[in-house]
Design an enzyme around this catalytic site. Structure first.
Site, short mmCIF file in Angstrom:
data_model
loop_
_atom_site.label_atom_id
_atom_site.label_comp_id
_atom_site.label_asym_id
_atom_site.label_seq_id
_atom_site.Cartn_x
_atom_site.Cartn_y
_atom_site.Cartn_z
N CYS A 128 0.21 0.65 -4.22
CA CYS A 128 1.28 -0.51 -4.98
C CYS A 128 1.82 -0.09 -6.21
CB CYS A 128 1.06 -1.78 -4.80
SG CYS A 128 2.14 -2.65 -5.14
N HIS A 240 -1.97 -2.59 -0.33
CA HIS A 240 -3.54 -3.18 -0.62
C HIS A 240 -4.09 -3.16 0.17
CE1 HIS A 240 -1.62 -4.52 -5.05
NE2 HIS A 240 -0.68 -4.73 -4.33
N GLU A 242 -7.39 -3.02 -0.50
CA GLU A 242 -8.75 -3.73 -0.93
C GLU A 242 -8.40 -5.77 -1.23
OE1 GLU A 242 -5.18 -4.59 -3.71
OE2 GLU A 242 -6.44 -2.66 -2.67
#
Length: 314
Positions: A128, A240, A242
């Protein structure tokens, strides 16, 4: 007379192929609390790392050391000589490369480029904001970003067909993971800046990077969502991976397929970090710098975007 030289070159080549570091250490850049929503919670702390990035690296077999902002060039040169790769996380920040995470990303980018130019293998993964800062670093600090609205959007990736054969991520990606990523809304997007095709080419980003996937924001603005460096093990993801397994404050995808496919990106990155033998002078020095020396703080109960965060006073 050329035989010793040839044998030396062959040895270097074979050594590079056979390096398999089973104890990779990854540096994660910190970013200043001031520019985040955490400022009201921890105004006396200087910087932070969201714990989800640390967990994602650990789940793929790596250990983490924090890499602090606003340090000297010598500091970042030392860091890239000790760790096996660098993760530039997402967040909020000014895009001025003279300070903060923008500065540290710029320093790391040019150090890593130099190391790779010397024949070593040193990967960087940008997520990002990290994706955006890597692009900025590659064109001398110019800003190629356009305002957009991709907050809280879960999207399937749209692979650019002509780029698949050039891709390090997608060319060898398992078919089941590829199918999930391209057909299911499993990538978590939370960004207000985008890179369009027009800006990508007009600002010469296509000289250094290959665009791999695209997506559209809520207003149908097409933006580039994955990039890979043409000649370096550098990858940028606008989304993202994660968050799927470790963040719960937004409507991020938490299905089995979302978590399974997201793991691929961190598994790939940590595996790339295994391909060099950078290391600390001794075990004690490493132990003193590992993320385990710092506590996590549960911040979700304060309406933070994250579940847990590492805060630093340096």
């Amino acid at each position: 007379m050329y035989l010793p030289v040839i044998l030396t070159l062959m040895l270097i080549f074979v050594t590079k192929l056979t390096i398999c570091n089973e104890r990779p250490v990854i540096g994660i850049l910190t970013q200043e609390v001031y520019w985040s929503r955490l400022n009201n919670l921890k105004p006396h702390d200087k910087s932070y790392i969201a714990a989800s990035y640390v967990k994602a690296i650990e789940a793929s077999g790596g250990r983490v050391v924090p890499v602090f902002t606003n340090r000297t060039t010598e500091y970042y040169t030392d860091v890239v000589n000790k760790v096996n790769g660098i993760l530039v996380p997402g967040g909020g920040w000014s895009f001025n490369t003279s300070f903060g995470i923008s500065h540290s990303t710029n320093e790391v980018f040019h150090n890593a480029k130099r190391i790779n130019d010397g024949g070593d293998h040193f990967p960087i993964l940008g997520i990002c904001l990290g994706f955006e800062l890597l692009l900025i670093a590659s064109i001398g600090g110019k800003n190629p970003l356009k305002r957009c609205n991709s907050n809280n959007m879960n999207l399937p990736l749209k692979l650019i067909p002509t780029m698949e054969e050039k891709s390090v991520l997608f060319k060898t990606m398992p078919k089941d993971i590829r199918n999930i990523l391209l057909t299911e809304p499993v990538t978590a997007n939370h960004h207000n800046h985008c890179v369009t095709y027009k800006n990508f080419t007009s600002m010469d980003l296509d000289h250094f990077w290959n665009p791999m996937t695209i997506n559209e924001d809520v207003n149908n603005l097409t933006f580039i969502s994955t990039v890979e460096a043409k000649n370096y093990p550098f990858v940028g993801l606008q989304f993202h991976p994660e968050k799927n397994a470790y963040e719960w404050e937004k409507d991020d995808p938490h299905s089995w397929s979302a978590i399974y496919s997201a793991r691929y990106f961190y598994d790939w990155f940590v595996n790339e970090c295994r391909k060099n033998n950078h290391g600390y002078v001794n075990q004690r020095m490493l132990q003193n710098e590992l993320i385990y020396n710092y506590p996590t703080t549960y911040v979700a109960k304060w309406n933070s975007l994250f579940e847990q965060v590492y805060f630093f006073n340096e």
